[in-house]
Design a protein around this motif. Structure first.
Motif, PDB file in Angstrom:
ATOM      1  N   LEU A 152      50.967  43.421  54.712  1.00 40.23           N
ATOM      2  CA  LEU A 152      51.493  43.840  53.427  1.00 40.23           C
ATOM      3  C   LEU A 152      50.953  45.230  53.136  1.00 40.23           C
ATOM      4  CD1 LEU A 152      51.047  40.576  51.302  1.00 40.23           C
ATOM      5  CD2 LEU A 152      53.107  41.388  52.476  1.00 40.23           C
ATOM      6  N   LEU A 153      51.862  46.161  52.823  1.00 38.75           N
ATOM      7  CA  LEU A 153      51.485  47.553  52.623  1.00 38.75           C
ATOM      8  C   LEU A 153      51.692  47.962  51.170  1.00 38.75           C
ATOM      9  CD1 LEU A 153      53.243  49.105  55.765  1.00 38.75           C
ATOM     10  CD2 LEU A 153      50.933  48.149  55.601  1.00 38.75           C
ATOM     11  N   SER A 154      50.846  48.840  50.701  1.00 36.22           N
ATOM     12  CA  SER A 154      50.964  49.404  49.359  1.00 36.22           C
ATOM     13  C   SER A 154      51.589  50.784  49.435  1.00 36.22           C
ATOM     14  CB  SER A 154      49.587  49.501  48.691  1.00 36.22           C
ATOM     15  OG  SER A 154      48.976  48.230  48.587  1.00 36.22           O
ATOM     16  N   ASP A 155      52.448  51.106  48.478  1.00 36.33           N
ATOM     17  CA  ASP A 155      52.994  52.459  48.417  1.00 36.33           C
ATOM     18  C   ASP A 155      51.934  53.445  47.928  1.00 36.33           C
ATOM     19  OD1 ASP A 155      55.318  51.381  49.300  1.00 36.33           O
ATOM     20  OD2 ASP A 155      56.535  51.880  47.554  1.00 36.33           O
ATOM     21  N   ASN A 156      50.980  52.951  47.143  1.00 35.85           N
ATOM     22  CA  ASN A 156      49.829  53.743  46.722  1.00 35.85           C
ATOM     23  C   ASN A 156      48.805  53.714  47.858  1.00 35.85           C
ATOM     24  OD1 ASN A 156      47.498  54.800  45.599  1.00 35.85           O
ATOM     25  ND2 ASN A 156      47.733  53.739  43.643  1.00 35.85           N
ATOM     26  N   LYS A 157      48.619  54.815  48.522  1.00 37.05           N
ATOM     27  CA  LYS A 157      47.800  54.868  49.736  1.00 37.05           C
ATOM     28  C   LYS A 157      46.313  54.682  49.460  1.00 37.05           C
ATOM     29  CE  LYS A 157      51.469  55.324  52.066  1.00 37.05           C
ATOM     30  NZ  LYS A 157      52.010  54.107  52.719  1.00 37.05           N
ATOM     31  N   ALA A 158      45.937  54.563  48.187  1.00 34.96           N
ATOM     32  CA  ALA A 158      44.539  54.286  47.872  1.00 34.96           C
ATOM     33  C   ALA A 158      44.164  52.850  48.205  1.00 34.96           C
ATOM     34  CB  ALA A 158      44.267  54.572  46.391  1.00 34.96           C
ATOM     35  N   TYR A 159      45.174  52.004  48.468  1.00 36.63           N
ATOM     36  CA  TYR A 159      44.944  50.596  48.769  1.00 36.63           C
ATOM     37  C   TYR A 159      45.114  50.346  50.262  1.00 36.63           C
ATOM     38  CZ  TYR A 159      45.111  49.556  43.763  1.00 36.63           C
ATOM     39  OH  TYR A 159      44.860  49.517  42.425  1.00 36.63           O
ATOM     40  N   GLU A 160      44.214  49.544  50.797  1.00 34.44           N
ATOM     41  CA  GLU A 160      44.267  49.195  52.209  1.00 34.44           C
ATOM     42  C   GLU A 160      45.339  48.131  52.462  1.00 34.44           C
ATOM     43  OE1 GLU A 160      42.527  50.476  54.758  1.00 34.44           O
ATOM     44  OE2 GLU A 160      41.620  51.921  53.371  1.00 34.44           O
ATOM     45  N   PRO A 161      45.953  48.127  53.657  1.00 33.59           N
ATOM     46  CA  PRO A 161      46.911  47.072  54.003  1.00 33.59           C
ATOM     47  C   PRO A 161      46.240  45.699  54.018  1.00 33.59           C
ATOM     48  CG  PRO A 161      47.069  48.934  55.533  1.00 33.59           C
ATOM     49  CD  PRO A 161      45.836  49.149  54.719  1.00 33.59           C
ATOM     50  N   ILE A 162      47.045  44.658  53.814  1.00 32.36           N
ATOM     51  CA  ILE A 162      46.562  43.278  53.891  1.00 32.36           C
ATOM     52  C   ILE A 162      47.120  42.661  55.159  1.00 32.36           C
ATOM     53  CG2 ILE A 162      46.593  41.000  52.814  1.00 32.36           C
ATOM     54  CD1 ILE A 162      46.901  42.382  50.113  1.00 32.36           C
ATOM     55  N   ASN A 163      46.238  42.271  56.064  1.00 28.91           N
ATOM     56  CA  ASN A 163      46.646  41.647  57.316  1.00 28.91           C
ATOM     57  C   ASN A 163      46.931  40.172  57.064  1.00 28.91           C
ATOM     58  OD1 ASN A 163      47.035  40.788  59.933  1.00 28.91           O
ATOM     59  ND2 ASN A 163      45.166  41.701  60.743  1.00 28.91           N
ATOM     60  N   LEU A 164      48.145  39.708  57.374  1.00 24.15           N
ATOM     61  CA  LEU A 164      48.532  38.328  57.108  1.00 24.15           C
ATOM     62  C   LEU A 164      48.176  37.368  58.236  1.00 24.15           C
ATOM     63  CD1 LEU A 164      52.035  38.815  55.432  1.00 24.15           C
ATOM     64  CD2 LEU A 164      49.852  38.258  54.326  1.00 24.15           C
ATOM     65  N   GLY A 209      54.822  41.970  37.122  1.00 25.70           N
ATOM     66  CA  GLY A 209      54.056  42.646  38.158  1.00 25.70           C
ATOM     67  C   GLY A 209      52.928  43.449  37.528  1.00 25.70           C
ATOM     68  N   GLN A 210      51.728  43.302  38.052  1.00 26.77           N
ATOM     69  CA  GLN A 210      50.577  44.005  37.507  1.00 26.77           C
ATOM     70  C   GLN A 210      49.917  44.878  38.571  1.00 26.77           C
ATOM     71  OE1 GLN A 210      48.252  40.651  35.929  1.00 26.77           O
ATOM     72  NE2 GLN A 210      48.811  41.315  33.882  1.00 26.77           N
ATOM     73  N   GLY A 211      49.165  45.873  38.115  1.00 25.90           N
ATOM     74  CA  GLY A 211      48.449  46.734  39.045  1.00 25.90           C
ATOM     75  C   GLY A 211      49.258  47.959  39.431  1.00 25.90           C
ATOM     76  N   ASP A 212      48.612  48.872  40.157  1.00 28.10           N
ATOM     77  CA  ASP A 212      49.239  50.154  40.468  1.00 28.10           C
ATOM     78  C   ASP A 212      49.369  50.412  41.965  1.00 28.10           C
ATOM     79  OD1 ASP A 212      46.589  50.533  41.145  1.00 28.10           O
ATOM     80  OD2 ASP A 212      46.352  52.418  40.051  1.00 28.10           O
ATOM     81  N   SER A 213      49.197  49.382  42.802  1.00 33.65           N
ATOM     82  CA  SER A 213      49.215  49.643  44.241  1.00 33.65           C
ATOM     83  C   SER A 213      50.610  49.962  44.761  1.00 33.65           C
ATOM     84  CB  SER A 213      48.644  48.450  45.015  1.00 33.65           C
ATOM     85  OG  SER A 213      49.553  47.381  45.057  1.00 33.65           O
ATOM     86  N   MET A 214      51.665  49.660  43.973  1.00 37.86           N
ATOM     87  CA  MET A 214      53.022  49.995  44.399  1.00 37.86           C
ATOM     88  C   MET A 214      53.561  51.225  43.677  1.00 37.86           C
ATOM     89  SD  MET A 214      53.693  48.128  46.887  1.00 37.86           S
ATOM     90  CE  MET A 214      55.416  48.582  47.090  1.00 37.86           C
TER      91      MET A 214
END
Length: 229
Positions: free
Chosen positions: A197-209, A148-153
């Protein structure tokens, strides 16, 4: 035996043509032909689809000796405990050790999407008692490990950790691995009022599927994190 021969042998053992396997799995016929004729890269979601139709475990495709792992070695362990979905496959709890395919070069992004097109290069040998105690697992099928990469979670999942995922149904609010086109994302699933899809890091916007070409592959049952001893 390489992965191409394994797919072909398993397909022929089920008396399926390449076209029948393609139709049943949802993997294109061209991809099936390519996988069977040469050492072609195969995405984990296609491998899962093929294994399901052929009624074989993902461990069948792990073609190197198992790699033992313990808390006293080079990794520490989270204790995220999500309840897995039980699948219709035999398990022998008395046989404590299992091999879990480790897709070292398959990455699910906890930020922007990451392209994934690799096959398993090794397997992790873990005990079922270890997985029960640390992850709350009682079903041990369709498990795999990817990066897993990145910090959105963050802070739930640290950057560059190894995700233990289990194929199957994902419940509302669980962390899942989702394929959108040819990219994998690790996010938290929202089913209502809209599928996102939601990120636990609120700096990231949700992804609408909605309207996307996507597939929810499974849920994250825990993670491993490298440490320096």
């Amino acid at each position: 035996m390489n992965i191409s021969q394994k797919i072909k042998n398993a397909r022929e053992a089920k008396n399926l043509t390449q076209l029948e396997l393609a139709k049943s799995s949802g993997v294109s016929l061209d991809s099936i032909k390519r996988y069977e004729t040469k050492e072609s890269n195969i995405t984990i979601h296609n491998l899962i689809k093929i294994a399901k139709v052929l009624d074989i475990d993902l461990n069948y495709f792990a073609n190197v000796p198992k790699l033992s792992l313990s808390l006293s070695s080079k990794m520490s362990l989270s204790q995220d405990k999500y309840v897995p979905k039980l699948e219709n496959q035999q398990e022998t709890l008395n046989d404590d050790m299992i091999n879990i395919p480790f897709f070292e070069n398959v990455r699910a992004s906890a930020g922007s999407g990451t392209y994934n097109d690799e096959e398993s290069t090794q397997a992790l040998g873990l005990s079922k008692s270890f997985l029960r105690e640390c992850f709350g697992l009682y079903s041990f099928i369709n498990l795999s490990v990817i990066l897993g990469q990145g910090d959105s979670m963050a802070p739930t999942l640290p950057e560059n950790c190894y995700l233990l995922i289990q194929q199957g149904e994902v419940a509302e609010g669980e962390i899942c691995v989702t394929r959108i086109e040819d990219e994998l994302y690790v996010k938290r699933l929202q089913k209502r009022p809209k599928l996102k899809l939601l990120s636990d890091n609120k700096a990231y916007e949700p992804i609408n599927l909605e309207g996307e070409n996507f597939e929810i592959l499974g849920h994250v049952v825990g993670y491993f994190k490298k440490t320096t001893l």
